[in-house]
Write a protein that holds these residues in place. Structure first.
Motif, short mmCIF file in Angstrom:
data_model
loop_
_atom_site.label_atom_id
_atom_site.label_comp_id
_atom_site.label_asym_id
_atom_site.label_seq_id
_atom_site.Cartn_x
_atom_site.Cartn_y
_atom_site.Cartn_z
N MET A 47 0.82 -1.22 0.00
CA MET A 47 0.00 0.00 0.00
C MET A 47 0.85 1.27 0.00
O MET A 47 0.39 2.34 -0.37
N ASP A 48 2.14 1.14 0.40
CA ASP A 48 3.04 2.30 0.29
C ASP A 48 3.15 2.74 -1.16
O ASP A 48 3.25 3.92 -1.47
N LEU A 79 1.97 6.57 -5.56
CA LEU A 79 1.36 6.92 -6.85
C LEU A 79 0.30 8.02 -6.69
O LEU A 79 0.22 8.94 -7.50
N LEU A 80 -0.48 7.93 -5.63
CA LEU A 80 -1.51 8.95 -5.41
C LEU A 80 -0.88 10.31 -5.15
O LEU A 80 -1.43 11.35 -5.53
N HIS A 81 0.29 10.28 -4.55
CA HIS A 81 0.98 11.54 -4.25
C HIS A 81 1.77 12.05 -5.46
O HIS A 81 1.59 13.19 -5.90
N LEU A 93 0.84 2.39 -3.49
CA LEU A 93 -0.39 3.11 -3.87
C LEU A 93 -0.32 4.56 -3.37
O LEU A 93 -0.63 5.51 -4.11
N VAL A 94 0.11 4.73 -2.13
CA VAL A 94 0.21 6.08 -1.57
C VAL A 94 1.20 6.92 -2.38
O VAL A 94 0.94 8.08 -2.71
N GLU A 132 2.13 10.66 -8.79
CA GLU A 132 1.62 10.56 -10.15
C GLU A 132 0.26 11.26 -10.28
O GLU A 132 0.08 12.16 -11.10
N ALA A 133 -0.69 10.86 -9.42
CA ALA A 133 -2.04 11.43 -9.53
C ALA A 133 -2.12 12.80 -8.85
O ALA A 133 -3.00 13.61 -9.17
N LYS A 134 -1.20 13.06 -7.91
CA LYS A 134 -1.17 14.34 -7.20
C LYS A 134 -2.50 14.69 -6.53
O LYS A 134 -2.96 15.83 -6.60
N VAL A 135 -3.12 13.70 -5.91
CA VAL A 135 -4.37 13.98 -5.22
C VAL A 135 -4.25 13.93 -3.70
O VAL A 135 -5.21 14.25 -3.00
N ILE A 136 -3.09 13.48 -3.19
CA ILE A 136 -2.89 13.58 -1.73
C ILE A 136 -1.54 14.24 -1.46
O ILE A 136 -0.69 14.31 -2.34
#
Ligand code: FAD
Ligand code: AMP
Lengths: 246, 318
Positions: free
Chosen positions: A232-233, A238-240, A235-236, A242-246
């Motif tokens: 899950m690290d 990538l969200l930070h 995923l976190v 690549e997707a820049k949503v967190i």
């Protein structure tokens, strides 16, 4: 009590969505249409419950072409007393509302019901427009309603909860989920619907205020990126990053 | 010509969507070379802050009173201000109260309107705004041809950015027309960002097995500062409150991040969420339809994956 229920026709949600080559019109070929669920399940049934308790009539109105008679007959089969169709192809919200208001003007309806929105365009416009045209209160997104003589107590959905309000005299309401329980028409209802009055009215016309330039299809998703359930690290990250949503 | 923005302030606080529409209105005004005016009704903390988001003037009506929303009387007040300032464009949020106002404002202004717009207008050859239709399966481009225009804007259409300085609001009293409605009670979950405004939403479905298991969803939401949502059968079985239900018959949302655990991704569910910027799906069934609409997917048991994700978020934020 004298109640009016506005009903509209929409494509079933599972319908294929495509457009005519001019990109301005929805391609109805092979599409199955239904009565808008908010109108059928909640607005109409609640109106019937009120007249079953207090006496009175439920009139349904639709602004649309003759091919809409199928949903009108269904509303009559569910229990409406009579129906009005204003004969107009593809009306916009303003024109629809102007025609409903013109019909309702001298009829002294106690309550005018609409659905909270049509499930194809999600306008949420018609109820508010009819209310303004008739200078009546408008209570949107009603999920509970108690009528006591001239006073109604209405629960309406708002962000994060509900609001309870009280209205005196006639008003317009839009029905959201919870207002009533769906009813399935029975054989007797379907037979009776055939002989109930359906009045067809000539429309009043309105200038177009909004035109459809074109329909476009939304950009598709590029495909899902699968992440190892034990990492899950990642995923976190990538969200930070690549997707820049967190 | 001018642009008037109506800003909501429940319980005296400006909503996030209020700043969003202020930015939206200011950008529309700029593209047309005209002024943007912000309008608030009723007691509000720090009303002048609206100016930071672009409007050059803020009008604050009945600033010393708590005012209950009523679509009929608010429509009169808003259109009176619009007429006084020759504002031909009114912008507001596509919120619960916004939806009750848009149609009324359009009628009173004899305007063309679009409700639920999700783009700034394209003024290169008309006044064209986009809106998502047919359960997110298409976008319609509407050209508002009427001189007067009313636009309600979907939440998260643009990110509110402070670009200017606060202005001192012009306060005034305006009698709100007496109407036949009154609010008698309000029940709102305290302390959570309402779903339509939330930037991050953590949602769960029937895969949760029962309401007693929601603790792991709430923990993940708390770690992310997210609002919780659910699928329809979950609300129908009273596992979660009705106002959390998203989808075609529930609320339509467009957060930056939507995390769905134990939700299959039926078309009626997607209808309310597929405008989210980024979708993460956690499901033990690799064939679940939701993966087709997702950006990131985790195939696994949510009872193991969700707590691991929460731990990873906490580690990241630490
Ligand atoms: C007219 C109409 C309107 C509707 N409106 C809506 C609406 O607004 N919103 C809405 O949500 N639905 C709506 N529905 C219902 C919709 O069709 C689906 O039935 C519903 O969304 C399914 O909910 P669900 O995904 O929670 O449950 P299910 O479809 O039962 O899916 C549960 C999922 O959880 C997964 N799962 C189970 N256990 C685990 C585990 N341990 N770990 C990980 N994954 C697990 C399963 O693989 C499955 O994919 C509507 C239906 C109709 C007919
Ligand atoms: N053509 C129509 N005829 C009658 N009622 C309509 C029509 N279109 C919409 N309505 C009513 O207005 C409600 C809201 O529709 P809309 O504003 O289009 O989202 C619907 O649920 C119906 O009750």
């Amino acid at each position: 009590m004298n109640l009016l229920v506005c009903i509209s026709k929409t494509p079933d949600t599972t319908s294929r969505i495509s457009f005519r080559p001019n990109e301005k019109e929805y391609n109805t070929d092979g599409v199955s249409f239904i009565m808008n669920p908010y109108d059928e399940w909640y607005a109409l049934v609640k109106a019937l419950e009120i007249t079953e308790k207090n006496g009175g009539n439920v009139t349904v109105i639709n602004v649309g072409p003759a091919s809409n008679d199928i949903i009108i007959r269904k509303a009559l089969a569910i229990g409406a007393t009579d129906a009005v169709r204003v004969n107009l192809e593809n009306p916009d919200a303003y024109t629809t509302s102007a025609n409903i208001a013109a019909h309702a003007k001298n009829k002294s309806y106690d309550i005018i019901f609409t659905g909270k929105e049509t499930i194809d365009f999600n306008g949420s416009e018609v109820g508010a427009m009819v209310a303004e045209m008739l200078d009546l209160p408008f209570i949107s997104y009603a999920s509970a309603l108690e009528v006591n003589g001239n006073t109604s107590k209405i629960t309406r959905d708002i962000e994060g909860g509900v609001e309870v309000c009280q209205v005196e005299g006639p008003y317009v309401l839009s029905a959201s989920k919870g207002l009533a329980e769906q009813r399935i028409p029975n054989m007797k209802g379907i037979m009776m619907a055939k002989t109930k009055p359906l009045t067809v009215l000539d429309p009043i016309s309105e200038n177009a205020r909004v035109t459809i330039e074109k329909f476009i299809l939304p950009p598709g998703k590029s495909g899902v990126k699968l992440i190892n359930p034990d990492d899950m690290d990642e995923l976190v990250r990538l969200l930070h990053e690549e997707a820049k949503v967190i | 010509m001018a642009v008037l923005v109506y800003i909501e302030n429940p319980k005296g606080k400006i909503k996030k969507t209020g700043y969003e529409v202020a930015c939206y209105g200011a950008q529309v005004a700029k593209s047309l070379g005209t002024d943007c005016i912000g309008l608030l009704i009723g007691k509000t903390e720090n009303a002048g802050a609206v100016g930071e988001y672009g409007p050059s003037k803020v009008i604050h009506i009945n600033a010393d009173q708590e005012v209950e929303f009523d679509s009929q009387s608010f429509t009169k007040v808003i259109t009176d201000v619009a007429n006084e300032h020759k504002a031909n464009i009114i912008i507001l949020a596509h919120s619960a109260n916004g939806k009750a106002l848009t149609g009324r404002l359009a009628v009173r202004m004899n305007a063309g309107n679009v409700s639920g717009a999700n783009s700034l207008p394209d003024t290169s050859g008309g006044f064209v705004v986009n809106k998502s239709v047919y359960s997110g399966k298409a976008i319609v481009r509407y050209n508002i041809t009427a001189e007067n225009k009313v636009i309600s804007v979907m939440g998260n259409t643009l990110k509110p950015q402070a670009i200017s300085t606060a202005v001192s609001p012009e306060t005034r009293t305006a009698p709100l027309a007496a109407t036949n409605t009154k609010v008698i009670e309000r029940k709102i979950s305290e302390g959570v960002v309402p779903l339509p405004e939330a930037e991050i939403v953590v949602s769960a479905g029937r895969g949760m097995k029962g309401p007693e298991n929601w603790g792991i969803i709430e923990d993940l939401a708390a770690a992310l500062g997210a609002t919780t949502a659910c699928s329809r059968p979950v609300a129908d079985s009273d596992w979660r409150p009705h106002h959390e239900h998203v989808g075609q018959t529930g609320i339509a949302i467009r957060p930056n991040l939507y995390i769905a655990a134990g939700i299959s991704g039926a078309i009626q569910h997607l209808a309310g969420v597929n405008n989210s910027k980024v979708i993460v799906v956690i499901n033990k069934d690799p064939e679940a339809p939701f993966f087709k609409a997702a950006d990131y997917g985790v195939v696994g048991d949510l009872f193991e994956v969700v707590p691991k994700l929460t731990a990873a978020i906490k580690k990241f934020k630490h």
